[in-house]
Design an enzyme around this catalytic site. Structure first.
Site, PDB file in Angstrom:
ATOM      1  N   TYR A   1      20.410 -62.826  19.910  1.00  0.00           N
ATOM      2  CA  TYR A   1      19.659 -61.579  20.105  1.00  0.00           C
ATOM      3  C   TYR A   1      20.483 -60.601  20.943  1.00  0.00           C
ATOM      4  O   TYR A   1      20.675 -59.440  20.571  1.00  0.00           O
ATOM      5  CB  TYR A   1      18.321 -61.896  20.788  1.00  0.00           C
TER       6      TYR A   1
ATOM      7  N   ASN B   1      14.517 -50.156  13.094  1.00  0.00           N
ATOM      8  CA  ASN B   1      13.706 -50.748  14.168  1.00  0.00           C
ATOM      9  C   ASN B   1      13.601 -52.266  14.078  1.00  0.00           C
ATOM     10  O   ASN B   1      13.374 -52.930  15.084  1.00  0.00           O
ATOM     11  CB  ASN B   1      12.297 -50.131  14.119  1.00  0.00           C
TER      12      ASN B   1
HETATM   13  P1  NAD Z   1       7.442 -57.332  16.159  1.00  0.00           P
HETATM   14  O1  NAD Z   1       7.724 -58.785  16.053  1.00  0.00           O
HETATM   15  O2  NAD Z   1       6.098 -56.881  16.644  1.00  0.00           O
HETATM   16  O3  NAD Z   1       7.723 -56.626  14.772  1.00  0.00           O
HETATM   17  C1  NAD Z   1       8.815 -56.924  13.960  1.00  0.00           C
HETATM   18  C2  NAD Z   1       8.465 -56.507  12.536  1.00  0.00           C
HETATM   19  O4  NAD Z   1       9.612 -56.741  11.716  1.00  0.00           O
HETATM   20  C3  NAD Z   1       7.305 -57.330  11.943  1.00  0.00           C
HETATM   21  O5  NAD Z   1       6.378 -56.463  11.309  1.00  0.00           O
HETATM   22  C4  NAD Z   1       7.998 -58.236  10.909  1.00  0.00           C
HETATM   23  O6  NAD Z   1       7.181 -58.529   9.776  1.00  0.00           O
HETATM   24  C5  NAD Z   1       9.188 -57.379  10.527  1.00  0.00           C
HETATM   25  N1  NAD Z   1      10.314 -58.186  10.019  1.00  0.00           N
HETATM   26  C6  NAD Z   1      10.822 -59.314  10.576  1.00  0.00           C
HETATM   27  N2  NAD Z   1      11.826 -59.775   9.808  1.00  0.00           N
HETATM   28  C7  NAD Z   1      11.953 -58.913   8.760  1.00  0.00           C
HETATM   29  C8  NAD Z   1      12.819 -58.867   7.637  1.00  0.00           C
HETATM   30  N3  NAD Z   1      13.746 -59.801   7.427  1.00  0.00           N
HETATM   31  N4  NAD Z   1      12.664 -57.851   6.744  1.00  0.00           N
HETATM   32  C9  NAD Z   1      11.715 -56.902   6.940  1.00  0.00           C
HETATM   33  N5  NAD Z   1      10.864 -56.892   7.998  1.00  0.00           N
HETATM   34  C10 NAD Z   1      10.987 -57.899   8.895  1.00  0.00           C
HETATM   35  O7  NAD Z   1       8.600 -56.738  17.085  1.00  0.00           O
HETATM   36  P2  NAD Z   1       8.551 -55.498  18.091  1.00  0.00           P
HETATM   37  O8  NAD Z   1       8.247 -56.011  19.444  1.00  0.00           O
HETATM   38  O9  NAD Z   1       7.733 -54.394  17.531  1.00  0.00           O
HETATM   39  O10 NAD Z   1      10.078 -55.096  18.107  1.00  0.00           O
HETATM   40  C11 NAD Z   1      10.606 -54.022  17.347  1.00  0.00           C
HETATM   41  C12 NAD Z   1      12.041 -53.797  17.750  1.00  0.00           C
HETATM   42  O11 NAD Z   1      12.114 -53.532  19.154  1.00  0.00           O
HETATM   43  C13 NAD Z   1      12.952 -55.002  17.513  1.00  0.00           C
HETATM   44  O12 NAD Z   1      14.217 -54.575  17.087  1.00  0.00           O
HETATM   45  C14 NAD Z   1      13.042 -55.656  18.868  1.00  0.00           C
HETATM   46  O13 NAD Z   1      14.218 -56.411  19.028  1.00  0.00           O
HETATM   47  C15 NAD Z   1      13.047 -54.415  19.743  1.00  0.00           C
HETATM   48  N6  NAD Z   1      12.671 -54.701  21.120  1.00  0.00           N
HETATM   49  C16 NAD Z   1      11.432 -55.184  21.426  1.00  0.00           C
HETATM   50  C17 NAD Z   1      11.109 -55.442  22.757  1.00  0.00           C
HETATM   51  C18 NAD Z   1       9.755 -55.945  23.172  1.00  0.00           C
HETATM   52  O14 NAD Z   1       9.566 -56.222  24.356  1.00  0.00           O
HETATM   53  N7  NAD Z   1       8.804 -56.078  22.263  1.00  0.00           N
HETATM   54  C19 NAD Z   1      12.067 -55.234  23.760  1.00  0.00           C
HETATM   55  C20 NAD Z   1      13.316 -54.749  23.413  1.00  0.00           C
HETATM   56  C21 NAD Z   1      13.605 -54.478  22.089  1.00  0.00           C
END
Ligand code: NAD
Length: 253
Positions: free
Chosen positions: A160, A89
């Site tokens: 990205y 994730n």
């Molecule tokens: P978020 O920023 O809320 O959470 C990301 C988490 O990853 C955080 O807890 C952070 O501490 C952790 N993290 C970051 N770098 C790290 C590393 N090097 N090692 C370990 N942990 C690490 O993001 P989110 O919105 O929950 O997104 C989760 C996934 O969903 C991602 O892959 C994102 O690309 C994808 N996504 C999100 C959205 C959106 O609108 N939020 C849309 C499409 C895809």
């Protein structure tokens, strides 16, 4: 309980979507390993979930390092048992002053960081999880892509979009390689979901996205988590190599 006796590992488990996935997997009876680099948040989340009677372990790791992934994976397996469900994730989308950098502005270091966190980590964890799944002749791998990996979207940068597109290619390829062993590999492609990742984006950008989304709202982390549980469950046993949009009809391809 669709995931009773299953062990799951979730990367980026403290984030908006990651924590919703953790709660949804636990609600279906799974034991869950949480991997993130937010040490304090991780300890607190682990404490909260354990107090609620769940079987979880938090491991602090930077998933852009294979060695740290290996330690995290082995810790989860030792504490909770062999991993049945891997949720890749984790993902980052760096912005400068709320703006995605264009190719001519992009520092090479930022490109490399995004590739290692978003893409290499998924390979590292999948490399570690598959021998056990092959041995068991059962496994579920769910990769977190994005609609930005399928269609041009000017609110993210190319690193990205490129990593999220590459995740879709790897999902299909590994589904082909692992089918003989009853291991399915699928991806989710969320649209705009209300999480901390979005706080870096100006409000007017989110409003503009809402306008061109068929369902006229942003998604919730729980809606992505529901789709993730579906792929992890027996109900999805004949689905592999697929990418499912959870986007309310934004950027439909
Ligand atoms: P978020 O920023 O809320 O959470 C990301 C988490 O990853 C955080 O807890 C952070 O501490 C952790 N993290 C970051 N770098 C790290 C590393 N090097 N090692 C370990 N942990 C690490 O993001 P989110 O919105 O929950 O997104 C989760 C996934 O969903 C991602 O892959 C994102 O690309 C994808 N996504 C999100 C959205 C959106 O609108 N939020 C849309 C499409 C895809």
């Amino acid at each position: 309980m669709r995931l009773h006796n299953k062990v799951a590992l979730v990367t980026g488990a403290l984030g908006g979507i990651g924590s919703a996935i953790v709660r949804a997997l636990l609600a279906e009876g799974a034991r869950v390993g949480l991997v993130d680099l937010n040490a304090e948040g991780g300890r607190n989340f682990e404490k909260e979930l354990k107090a609620a009677g769940h079987h979880v372990v938090y491991v602090n790791a930077n998933v852009s390092s294979f060695a740290e992934c290996e330690t995290a994976f082995n810790t989860v397996a030792a504490e909770l048992g062999a991993v049945d469900i891997l949720v890749n994730n984790v993902g980052i989308s760096p912005k400068q002053d709320g703006r995605a950098l264009k190719v001519w502005e992009m520092p090479p270091e930022e490109w490399d960081t995004v590739v290692s966190v978003n893409l290499s980590s998924m390979f590292y964890m999948t490399r570690l999880a598959t021998p056990g799944m092959i041995k068991k002749r059962e496994g579920r791998i769910i990769n977190m892509s994005s609609v930005a990996g399928k269609a041009y979207c000017d609110i993210v940068a190319a690193h990205y979009a490129a990593t999220k597109a590459a995740l879709i290619g790897a999902t299909r390829h590994w589904a082909g390689e692992l089918g003989d062993y009853n291991v399915t590999v699928n991806a989710l492609a969320p649209g705009r979901i209300s999480t901390p990742l979005l706080k870096m984006v100006p409000q007017e950008t989110n409003d503009a996205v809402t306008q061109v989304t068929a369902l006229k709202r942003l998604g919730t982390p729980e809606e992505v988590a529901d789709a993730c549980v579906f792929f992890a469950s027996d109900q999805a046993r004949f689905i592999t190599g697929q990418t499912l949009d959870v986007a309310g009809g934004w950027l439909m391809t």
